[in-house]
Write an enzyme that holds these catalytic residues in place. Structure first.
Site, PDB file in Angstrom:
ATOM      1  N   ASP A 340       8.358   8.310  -6.317  1.00  8.06           N
ATOM      2  CA  ASP A 340       8.330   6.824  -7.006  1.00  8.06           C
ATOM      3  C   ASP A 340       8.712   7.093  -8.554  1.00  8.06           C
ATOM      4  OD1 ASP A 340       7.069   5.849  -4.699  1.00  8.06           O
ATOM      5  OD2 ASP A 340       5.412   7.014  -5.123  1.00  8.06           O
ATOM      6  N   SER A 365       8.911   5.417 -14.181  1.00  7.79           N
ATOM      7  CA  SER A 365       7.972   5.529 -13.201  1.00  7.79           C
ATOM      8  C   SER A 365       8.017   4.324 -12.453  1.00  7.79           C
ATOM      9  CB  SER A 365       6.337   5.459 -13.568  1.00  7.79           C
ATOM     10  OG  SER A 365       5.562   5.107 -12.933  1.00  7.79           O
ATOM     11  N   ARG A 366       8.277   3.983 -11.005  1.00  5.76           N
ATOM     12  CA  ARG A 366       8.793   2.932 -10.636  1.00  5.76           C
ATOM     13  C   ARG A 366       7.253   1.972 -10.232  1.00  5.76           C
ATOM     14  NH1 ARG A 366      12.114   6.461  -7.481  1.00  5.76           N
ATOM     15  NH2 ARG A 366      13.944   6.828  -9.040  1.00  5.76           N
ATOM     16  N   VAL A 367       6.191   2.555 -10.460  1.00  5.22           N
ATOM     17  CA  VAL A 367       5.012   1.896 -10.208  1.00  5.22           C
ATOM     18  C   VAL A 367       4.681   1.140 -11.561  1.00  5.22           C
ATOM     19  CG1 VAL A 367       2.719   1.908  -9.792  1.00  5.22           C
ATOM     20  CG2 VAL A 367       4.183   3.254  -8.254  1.00  5.22           C
TER      21      VAL A 367
END
Ligand code: ATP
Ligand code: MG
Length: 502
Positions: A340, A365-367
């Site tokens: 992610d 950070s894709r979150v």
């Protein structure tokens, strides 16, 4: 050829059927055709399944790794010296698994779960297969609780949430392991169980890691699973799965787990060695075709699960070593696409003294903000964009001599940010320390300071002594309003006035 009567046909069929019965029982055992390099080919175990454990006459165990028409390929979990052509092998009908339980905390074990720290036997509570299907969609919950690394450069710009998979990637000796270790050290008192899986490293490096954990009282809540470079490739191959099985035991009990795979490049190499010995056809970079699946089925098992499913989480920090910063090689691109986000560490930054050497432009950070506390989100504001602008401006203005005041101030601000992001080893920052640093940076408290780092340390000490109210409030409530920002700024102004020579 003479005539065969119907009676004869019946008796032939009968005897075939009887032979078949005999044959069936003999399928539970087979014999070795070939053995070497931790691999054995076995004839006669027609019904053995992929991943099943088989036992050799001398007690050594193996795992079925390749099922072919007339033979099976098997990896050995022990020395192959006592095994030769003709050695009898028996099925167990059990999948490979390891003992798990609370007793493993604070211990150093090998890939099969046996202790190697000389502290005696480990009392296990359960046994789990090392390969398990990942939690399904319905059992998963969104990732929105932060897993704080204590590293300002990461928590402020590339926040990691519980249940997230964030890759740490960089050339050798760029501080990859250090980031993982500091994150473990920062989990003290945060009720997170840590699992460090060492794959293909030198025993001395692992010993050093265990030493560091001990020194910072972090071993009590950590399990170290190790397969060193001198272990056979099969053990290096299963080590991360074993570590994950341990993690799952805790996750399904509602605990939060952090697992480090250090590193998956060496894991892929071990798998390649096994596959070539099993005579699978090599593909890109000589890796077998299923090497992507190798890592995806591992990392899919990291998740945050619903209360009904158990309620815990596994956060994974896999590590990948690149050659000359090449993230487009086969294994790096695979793992980048499975995770992610990534923390990209750069040699140039590392050698210029910018440590941790996080490349702000290439990390992601894709979150993201979902995994940040309100206080951190507000304090971090636009520093990522500010830094990107600074780096661009720095290049353009390198040779310029007459800069206008605005540009000079911008450069000075960027320089101070870069200094603030430097952080020594094993010195995790609390939420309050990070928030105060960021609020003051935006307030331009550090601009114009010759020794930014020294000034920052002094300032944080000053807050600890005189602003306990502010520090405690941020750490407890994890929020930040304009009034609190004002209080921080006023206090910082006061400190600056007292500590700037006139
Ligand atoms: P390898 O490729 O050998 O596994 P690595 O990328 O894991 O290396 P580390 O072992 O973490 O790198 O760090 C390399 C060296 O840099 C170590 O000696 C470590 O102490 C030092 N180092 C790492 N991070 C920092 C830091 N933030 N400040 C000072 N020194 C650091
Ligand atoms: Mg390392």
């Amino acid at each position: 050829m003479g005539q065969i009567s119907s009676n004869e046909i019946i008796s032939i069929i009968k005897s075939e059927i009887e032979d078949f019965e005999i044959d069936k029982s003999s399928r539970e055992t087979g014999s070795v055709i070939w053995v070497g390099d931790g691999i054995a080919t076995i004839y006669g175990l027609d019904e053995a399944m992929y991943g099943e454990i088989v036992v050799f006459e001398n007690g050594v165990r193996g795992m079925v790794q390749d099922v072919r028409e007339n033979e099976i390929g098997c990896i050995l979990f022990g020395s192959d010296t006592g095994i030769k052509e003709g050695t009898v092998v028996t099925r167990t009908k059990k999948r490979a698994g390891i003992p798990v339980g609370e007793g493993f905390l604070g211990r150093v074990i090998d890939a099969l779960g046996s202790p190697i720290d000389g502290k005696g036997e480990i009392k296990s509570s359960d046994y789990r297969p090392i390969e398990e299907p990942a939690p399904g969609i319905v059992d998963r919950k969104s990732v929105n609780v932060p897993l704080e690394t204590g590293i300002l450069a990461i928590d402020s710009m590339f926040p990691i949430g519980r249940g997230q998979r964030e890759l740490i990637i960089g050339d050798r000796q760029t501080g990859k392991t250090s980031i993982a270790m500091d994150t473990i050290i920062n989990q003290k008192g945060k009720d997170v169980i840590c699992i460090y899986v060492a794959i293909g490293q030198k025993s001395s490096s692992v010993a050093q890691i265990v030493g560091t954990l001990k020194k910072h009282d972090a071993l009590d809540y950590t399990i170290v699973v190790t397969s060193t470079a001198s272990d056979p490739a099969p053990l290096q191959y299963i080590a991360p799965y074993s570590g994950t099985a341990l993690g799952e035991y805790f996750m399904y009990k509602g605990k939060d787990v952090l697992i480090i795979y250090d590193d998956l490049s060496k894991h892929a190499v071990a798998y390649r060695a096994i596959s070539l010995l099993l005579e699978r056809s090599p593909g890109r970079e000589a890796y077998p075709g299923d090497v992507f699946y190798l890592h995806s089925r591992l990392l899919e098992r990291s998740a945050r699960i619903t209360e009904e499913a158990g309620g815990g989480s596994i956060t994974a920090l896999p590590i990948i070593e690149t050659q000359d910063g090449d993230v487009s090689a086969y294994i790096p691109t695979n793992v980048i696409s499975i995770t992610d986000g990534q923390i990209f560490l750069e040699s140039n930054l590392f050698f210029s003294g910018q440590r941790p050497a996080v490349n702000v432009g290439l990390s992601v950070s894709r979150v993201g903000g979902a995994a940040q506390t309100k206080a951190m989100k507000k304090a971090a504001g636009s520093i990522r964009i500010d830094l990107a602008q600074y780096r661009e401006m720095e290049v353009f203005t390198q040779f310029a001599s007459d800069l206008d005041e605005g540009t000079k101030a911008q450069l000075e601000y960027g320089r101070s940010l870069m200094e603030l992001l430097k952080q020594p080893l094993s010195k995790p920052m609390s939420l309050a320390e990070q928030v105060i640093t960021l609020v003051c940076a935006t307030h331009r408290t550090f601009s114009g300071q010759k020794d930014v780092k020294g000034f920052q340390n002094g300032l944080l000490e000053y807050f600890a002594e005189n602003g306990a109210g502010i520090v405690d409030k941020i750490n407890a409530e994890k929020t930040l309003d304009d009034e609190l920002i004002k209080q921080i700024e006023d206090m910082a102004d006061k400190y600056k006035a007292e500590n700037t020579p006139t």
